[in-house]
Structure formats: structure tokens, C-alpha cells
Design an enzyme around this catalytic site. Structure first.
Site, PDB file in Angstrom:
ATOM      1  N   CYS A 103       0.821  -1.212   0.000  1.00  0.00           N
ATOM      2  CA  CYS A 103       0.000   0.000   0.000  1.00  0.00           C
ATOM      3  C   CYS A 103       0.858   1.267   0.000  1.00  0.00           C
ATOM      4  O   CYS A 103       0.341   2.369  -0.083  1.00  0.00           O
ATOM      5  CB  CYS A 103      -0.915   0.027   1.217  1.00  0.00           C
ATOM      6  SG  CYS A 103      -2.321  -1.061   1.022  1.00  0.00           S
ATOM      7  N   VAL A 104       2.161   1.112   0.182  1.00  0.00           N
ATOM      8  CA  VAL A 104       2.994   2.320   0.303  1.00  0.00           C
ATOM      9  C   VAL A 104       4.001   2.409  -0.845  1.00  0.00           C
ATOM     10  O   VAL A 104       4.587   1.419  -1.235  1.00  0.00           O
ATOM     11  CB  VAL A 104       3.732   2.342   1.659  1.00  0.00           C
ATOM     12  CG1 VAL A 104       4.696   3.503   1.710  1.00  0.00           C
ATOM     13  CG2 VAL A 104       2.725   2.447   2.775  1.00  0.00           C
TER      14      VAL A 104
END
Lengths: 104, 155
Positions: A103-104
Site C-alpha cells: 500500500c505504500v
């Protein structure tokens, strides 16, 4: 499963255009995928793509944007400029590795 | 597939670690997908972009049912620091950057950073109280204008 003509061969790809058999990958295929994405490959693009392939071979996971910027001399700004509109996804596509799952 | 999201404007209104991260993850995630992103910091959310506070953001251990510890224990000295330390460690393992680096990263990725004018005035702050990456101090009217045609997310 669809196929696409890449590097002069018929290659299996998923519905997002990622090649499904990593062994199929070649520089010619990468150049064709890049062209389809509107990206002209330079040495700096290859720094990112080569790192993605190396890291994937080691970890079996596609590196995230942050991992790329921490382990190459390409910074966040440059990475976004090299692969406009989605650096992780586009670089992974060209590198013939799966879409980054983080997600990053 | 439905129509794609083209722009998100995310409001960060809280100053705790768990209050700030979700907005940053969503803003950075938007940029990674090629979606235009704005971050608007208001009220205690300003702590996330103030030079003085940005490196000192802590987890709230009181009044935070998600922590699953009794309020009185959460209030003991050092509890917040301990919880913060543990959470930071887990996040580092997951490759999630510290808040300061994360905000710079969002900015470098092309996400615009704004401070809310009303809050800035309320806390008697100035532009130079904020990290350099902050683009400007804007009014709520300016915010709605730049959020136009996109989605607004409040955190």
C-alpha cells in the site's frame, strides 16, 4: 487469459497487460510494453526496471515505490517523472514482474 | 469497471499517529495510481506539518478504544511513548516510512500540501512554522475550489 504481440512474439498477458510467465520476459518485450505505455526507455528507466527484476528474483515480491527509491539512486520525484501516472505499476509492467501489492 | 477516480482531496484533522497515517497512506496511494491528490491539514492535523511537532507524533492511548487497554492504564506515564515505539517498529518492518519522510514523499510524488487558514490563525502560527514542503495556507473556500471535480475524504 489474453495474448499480446510483444517483441515480435505472441505472449500471454493478464487483463492489465502484465506478462503472466516471468520466463517470457526479454528486453525486446520490455521495450514494446514501454512503447504501449507511451514511455521511451532511457538509462534511468533501466536502472528502475533492472532493480525491480533483481529484487523480485530475490524476494519473490515486486518492490514498492519506496523500496525502489531507497535502493537505487532514483528519488521519488524522478521516479514519478520517468513513469508518469503510476510509477510502481508501470515499471513493474515493463520489468515483467507482478503489480506491486504493497500500500505504500 | 466504473468510472475511475481522477482526484482526491484528503483532510487530516487529527494530530495523533493513528489520526495522521491513514490520510498519508491514501494520498500516497492515490499518487501511485496516477490520481491527483491534495492534503489539507486542519486543527490538530497541523501537527503533522509543523517543524516543531512533525518528528514527535504519538499514538493516543487514552480515549482510544482501538488500543484495547483501560483508560487509566493508558494514562500512565510512558504508555503513549511505548505504544508509539511498538507501532513504529511494526511499520518500519512493513516498509511504511516515518511521518516526516512520508509527508516529504507525498510531496515529491506530486501531492499538494495545504494548511487550513482558520486553524493557522487559531493557533497563532505562520508559514515559517511549517516544513518547507507545505505549498500554502489556504481558506476553506480555496480548498473547495481546488477539490472541485474530485472526491473529498475527511480523516
Amino acid at each position: 487469459m489474453a495474448t499480446a504481440t510483444l517483441g515480435g512474439k505472441s505472449i500471454e498477458v493478464n487483463d492489465e497487460g502484465f506478462i503472466t510467465n516471468q520466463e517470457d520476459w526479454s528486453k525486446e518485450i520490455a521495450l514494446d510494453i514501454a512503447k504501449n505505455l507511451g514511455i521511451e526507455m532511457t538509462d534511468r528507466h533501466w536502472v528502475v526496471v533492472n532493480y525491480m527484476r533483481e529484487d523480485y528474483a530475490k524476494t519473490k515480491k515486486s518492490p514498492t515505490v519506496r523500496r525502489i527509491t531507497q535502493n537505487t539512486d532514483v528519488n521519488t520525484k524522478e521516479l514519478y517523472a520517468l513513469f508518469p501516472g503510476g510509477p510502481g505499476k508501470k515499471a513493474a509492467n515493463i520489468a515483467g514482474v507482478p503489480k506491486p501489492a504493497g500500500c505504500v | 469497471m466504473d468510472e475511475k477516480i481522477k482526484k482526491v482531496s484528503i483532510i487530516v484533522s487529527k494530530g495523533s499517529l493513528e489520526g495522521i497515517y491513514p490520510g498519508l497512506i491514501m494520498a500516497n496511494g492515490a499518487r501511485m495510481e496516477g490520481i491527483e491528490a491534495n492534503l489539507f491539514f486542519t486543527f490538530f492535523g497541523l501537527d503533522a506539518i509543523k517543524t516543531k511537532t512533525i518528528d514527535n507524533i504519538k499514538v493516543a492511548t487514552v480515549g482510544n478504544p482501538g488500543m484495547h487497554i483501560p483508560t487509566l492504564i493508558g494514562a500512565l506515564p510512558g504508555m503513549s511513548a511505548l505504544a508509539t515505539h511498538m507501532m513504529k517498529k511494526t511499520m518500519a518492518e512493513l516498509d511504511i516510512p516515518p511521518i516526516h519522510e512520508f509527508i516529504e514523499m507525498c510531496h515529491d510524488a506530486g501531492c499538494m500540501l495545504y494548511a487550513c487558514k482558520a486553524s493557522v490563525e487559531m493557533f497563532k502560527l505562520e508559514k515559517n512554522d511549517f516544513i518547507e514542503a507545505v505549498d500554502s495556507i489556504i481558506t476553506v473556500g480555496d480548498f473547495y475550489e481546488m477539490a472541485g471535480g474530485g472526491e473529498i475524504i475527511f480523516t
